[in-house]
Design a protein around this motif. Structure first.
Motif, mmCIF file in Angstrom:
data_model
loop_
_atom_site.group_PDB
_atom_site.id
_atom_site.type_symbol
_atom_site.label_atom_id
_atom_site.label_comp_id
_atom_site.label_asym_id
_atom_site.label_seq_id
_atom_site.Cartn_x
_atom_site.Cartn_y
_atom_site.Cartn_z
ATOM 1 N N LEU A 195 -6.773 20.465 -1.990
ATOM 2 C CA LEU A 195 -7.260 18.909 -2.592
ATOM 3 C C LEU A 195 -7.449 18.195 -3.577
ATOM 4 C CD1 LEU A 195 -8.649 18.213 0.785
ATOM 5 C CD2 LEU A 195 -5.997 18.421 0.372
ATOM 6 N N VAL A 196 -6.522 17.720 -4.350
ATOM 7 C CA VAL A 196 -6.962 16.745 -5.576
ATOM 8 C C VAL A 196 -7.053 15.187 -5.010
ATOM 9 C CG1 VAL A 196 -6.020 18.675 -6.680
ATOM 10 C CG2 VAL A 196 -5.086 16.431 -6.030
ATOM 11 N N PRO A 197 -7.402 14.734 -6.126
ATOM 12 C CA PRO A 197 -7.247 13.285 -5.474
ATOM 13 C C PRO A 197 -6.077 12.741 -4.746
ATOM 14 C CG PRO A 197 -8.293 13.093 -7.694
ATOM 15 C CD PRO A 197 -8.093 14.793 -7.481
ATOM 16 N N GLY A 198 -4.621 12.616 -5.395
ATOM 17 C CA GLY A 198 -3.022 12.378 -5.203
ATOM 18 C C GLY A 198 -3.285 12.280 -4.021
ATOM 19 N N ASP A 199 -4.028 13.776 -3.425
ATOM 20 C CA ASP A 199 -3.857 14.451 -1.303
ATOM 21 C C ASP A 199 -4.608 13.082 -1.339
ATOM 22 O OD1 ASP A 199 -2.316 16.223 -2.353
ATOM 23 O OD2 ASP A 199 -4.257 17.386 -2.368
ATOM 24 N N VAL A 200 -5.885 13.101 -1.768
ATOM 25 C CA VAL A 200 -6.391 11.242 -0.566
ATOM 26 C C VAL A 200 -5.502 10.270 -0.690
ATOM 27 C CG1 VAL A 200 -8.689 9.684 -0.378
ATOM 28 C CG2 VAL A 200 -8.684 12.683 -1.410
ATOM 29 N N CYS A 242 0.869 -1.496 -0.159
ATOM 30 C CA CYS A 242 -0.162 -0.484 -0.130
ATOM 31 C C CYS A 242 0.665 1.555 0.180
ATOM 32 C CB CYS A 242 -1.118 -0.099 1.174
ATOM 33 S SG CYS A 242 -2.876 -1.273 1.148
ATOM 34 N N TYR A 243 1.908 1.517 1.077
ATOM 35 C CA TYR A 243 2.522 3.371 1.723
ATOM 36 C C TYR A 243 2.782 4.016 -0.141
ATOM 37 C CZ TYR A 243 5.292 6.212 3.017
ATOM 38 O OH TYR A 243 5.810 8.197 2.764
ATOM 39 N N ASN A 244 4.190 2.462 -0.758
ATOM 40 C CA ASN A 244 4.441 3.597 -1.593
ATOM 41 C C ASN A 244 3.953 2.849 -2.911
ATOM 42 O OD1 ASN A 244 7.684 2.073 -0.336
ATOM 43 N ND2 ASN A 244 7.371 4.284 -1.891
ATOM 44 N N THR A 245 2.366 2.705 -3.239
ATOM 45 C CA THR A 245 2.112 1.907 -4.638
ATOM 46 C C THR A 245 1.283 3.578 -4.148
ATOM 47 O OG1 THR A 245 1.684 0.002 -3.917
ATOM 48 C CG2 THR A 245 -0.177 0.639 -5.352
ATOM 49 N N LEU A 246 0.556 4.069 -3.071
ATOM 50 C CA LEU A 246 -0.378 4.908 -3.205
ATOM 51 C C LEU A 246 0.569 6.662 -3.219
ATOM 52 C CD1 LEU A 246 -2.070 4.087 -0.223
ATOM 53 C CD2 LEU A 246 -3.224 4.344 -2.188
ATOM 54 N N GLN A 247 1.884 6.146 -2.712
ATOM 55 C CA GLN A 247 2.872 8.046 -2.548
ATOM 56 C C GLN A 247 2.929 7.460 -4.284
ATOM 57 O OE1 GLN A 247 6.775 7.392 -1.947
ATOM 58 N NE2 GLN A 247 6.568 8.891 -0.614
ATOM 59 N N TYR A 248 3.187 7.045 -5.449
ATOM 60 C CA TYR A 248 3.494 6.994 -6.266
ATOM 61 C C TYR A 248 2.353 7.492 -7.134
ATOM 62 C CZ TYR A 248 7.833 4.178 -5.865
ATOM 63 O OH TYR A 248 9.152 4.509 -5.255
ATOM 64 N N MET A 249 1.572 7.143 -6.557
ATOM 65 C CA MET A 249 0.326 7.198 -7.256
ATOM 66 C C MET A 249 -0.404 8.369 -6.922
ATOM 67 S SD MET A 249 -2.748 4.243 -6.891
ATOM 68 C CE MET A 249 -4.306 4.462 -7.229
ATOM 69 N N ALA A 275 -1.992 6.524 2.553
ATOM 70 C CA ALA A 275 -0.368 6.410 2.368
ATOM 71 C C ALA A 275 0.112 6.604 4.021
ATOM 72 C CB ALA A 275 0.020 6.680 1.458
ATOM 73 N N THR A 276 -0.252 7.636 4.408
ATOM 74 C CA THR A 276 0.397 7.526 6.033
ATOM 75 C C THR A 276 -0.279 7.328 6.373
ATOM 76 O OG1 THR A 276 0.834 10.211 4.642
ATOM 77 C CG2 THR A 276 0.915 10.198 6.937
ATOM 78 N N ALA A 277 -1.407 6.853 6.855
ATOM 79 C CA ALA A 277 -2.361 5.830 7.501
ATOM 80 C C ALA A 277 -1.656 5.275 7.683
ATOM 81 C CB ALA A 277 -4.097 6.295 7.272
ATOM 82 N N ALA A 278 -1.859 4.030 6.528
ATOM 83 C CA ALA A 278 -1.338 2.842 6.389
ATOM 84 C C ALA A 278 0.116 3.108 6.933
ATOM 85 C CB ALA A 278 -0.687 2.408 5.197
ATOM 86 N N TRP A 279 1.644 3.702 7.110
ATOM 87 C CA TRP A 279 3.153 3.708 7.140
ATOM 88 C C TRP A 279 2.537 3.773 8.890
ATOM 89 C CZ3 TRP A 279 7.127 2.139 5.925
ATOM 90 C CH2 TRP A 279 8.035 2.225 6.415
ATOM 91 N N SER A 303 -1.123 14.637 -8.073
ATOM 92 C CA SER A 303 -0.842 15.609 -7.172
ATOM 93 C C SER A 303 0.445 16.764 -7.342
ATOM 94 C CB SER A 303 -0.828 15.492 -5.129
ATOM 95 O OG SER A 303 -1.069 16.787 -4.572
ATOM 96 N N THR A 304 0.430 17.774 -6.462
ATOM 97 C CA THR A 304 1.710 18.951 -6.744
ATOM 98 C C THR A 304 2.861 17.536 -5.528
ATOM 99 O OG1 THR A 304 0.776 20.213 -5.288
ATOM 100 C CG2 THR A 304 0.671 20.036 -7.766
ATOM 101 N N PRO A 305 4.146 18.310 -5.565
ATOM 102 C CA PRO A 305 5.475 17.923 -4.765
ATOM 103 C C PRO A 305 4.988 18.583 -3.388
ATOM 104 C CG PRO A 305 5.869 18.137 -6.648
ATOM 105 C CD PRO A 305 4.525 18.848 -6.516
ATOM 106 N N LEU A 306 3.605 20.093 -3.252
ATOM 107 C CA LEU A 306 3.643 20.266 -1.791
ATOM 108 C C LEU A 306 2.704 20.028 -1.294
ATOM 109 C CD1 LEU A 306 3.534 23.279 -0.137
ATOM 110 C CD2 LEU A 306 2.279 24.196 -1.599
ATOM 111 N N ASN A 307 1.499 19.311 -2.243
ATOM 112 C CA ASN A 307 0.454 19.058 -2.072
ATOM 113 C C ASN A 307 0.702 17.347 -0.945
ATOM 114 O OD1 ASN A 307 -0.771 21.210 -3.002
ATOM 115 N ND2 ASN A 307 -2.868 20.068 -2.674
ATOM 116 N N VAL A 308 1.039 16.782 -1.813
ATOM 117 C CA VAL A 308 2.293 15.174 -1.092
ATOM 118 C C VAL A 308 3.026 15.700 0.042
ATOM 119 C CG1 VAL A 308 3.400 13.337 -1.571
ATOM 120 C CG2 VAL A 308 1.876 13.940 -3.680
#
Length: 299
Positions: free
Chosen positions: A154-159, A82-89, A164-168, A94-99
């Motif tokens: 917020l965009v889908p990438g932020d979600v 999950c973690y890196n899959t969601l991060q790469y998605m 990902a953060t919750a999974a980590w 999403s912008t680097p700032l939002n991520v």
């Protein structure tokens, strides 16, 4: 578990954010070259193959792994699948700032999950440290101008990054729970390979959905090969090894504050690649982040 920081533990918990910052940069660079879910699968496939010669015994029937398959299936799902899959998605949409802003909520997730599901009530110092550390992240991300933060949308990438953060956070708490076979727990390579064995199953499943539901393509070449070598060796094997040791020594709540060094390192890397020197706000942000770590670790 010792809550006091030592120089060795500090180094262990600083190396992963440095490598994770590089992972985010590489993940952003590979957009359009390889699909994000497939990138995660290839990353862990290579890491698993590298660990196989030194830890392949863990896959044998007598290792104790298969008696604890439910636990390792969950660890593999959260940490590998999950973690890196969601991060790469997230980096795709999403912008680097939002991520990075969403990822900076890691201490809050650690404290919340620890309190709700693991009976670990946060102290006032930990609350104060969380606020101080996140403030340092915001200083770096805003480049010292708070009006920049008001432009975040917020965009889908932020979600994706929030999930990902919750999974980590959940994964990190599971690391300190007892129940692993002693032989596996005492061998870091075997412990990681046990997670990869199940995580690859999850990653393959997710990748199958990606190829079936989207027009996925891969541009093979030396740039992709070099990037895969880095994300498999550094952010995967070395970072997970250091993070696991650090979490076992000081616990997930304190370790979470070190994850906030990731955007600081990412900012410095971006500055280096663009030929820009660090600014005063980098130093201010660093001091606030370190201050949060120190405040939360003191008794």
């Amino acid at each position: 578990m010792n809550q006091r920081l030592t120089p060795g533990t500090t180094a262990l918990l600083t190396i992963p954010p440095l490598l994770w910052a590089g992972n985010a940069v590489v993940g952003r660079m590979l957009q359009g070259t390889v699909p994000p879910v497939t990138l995660n699968f290839l990353r862990w496939l290579i890491a698993g193959l590298l660990l196989l010669p030194i830890a392949g015994w863990v896959l044998q029937a007598r290792s104790g792994l298969w008696q604890q398959w439910r636990r390792f299936a969950l660890l593999g799902l959260l940490g590998v699948g999950c973690y890196n899959t969601l991060q790469y998605m997230a980096l795709k949409t999403s912008t680097p700032l939002n991520v990075t802003l969403v990822g900076a909520s890691s201490p809050v997730w650690m404290l919340a999950i620890g309190a709700l599901f693991f009976g670990r009530r946060p102290s006032r110092r930990q609350y104060f440290g969380a606020v101080l550390s996140i403030a340092g992240v915001l200083v770096v991300l805003s480049r010292g101008h708070w009006d920049v933060l008001l432009q975040v949308r917020l965009v889908p990438g932020d979600v994706y990054m929030l999930l990902a953060t919750a999974a980590w956070a959940w994964y990190s708490w599971l690391l300190i729970r007892p129940g692993d076979p002693p032989r596996i727990r005492g061998d870091w390579a075997a412990f990681l390979l046990a997670q990869i064995a199940f995580g690859l199953g999850w990653s393959a499943l997710f990748s199958g959905f990606e190829w079936g539901l989207t027009p996925a393509t891969v541009q093979w070449g030396w740039p992709l090969a070099a990037a895969l070598a880095f994300v498999a060796l550094g952010p995967a094997i070395l970072a997970y090894r250091c993070w696991g040791l650090g979490v076992q020594r000081v616990g997930p709540s304190l370790a979470a504050f070190f994850s906030n060094l990731t955007p600081l390192f990412a900012a410095l890397m971006s500055a280096a690649f663009l030929g820009e020197w660090p600014h005063a706000y980098h130093a201010i942000g660093f001091l606030l982040i370190v201050g949060g770590i120190v405040a939360s670790s003191r008794h």
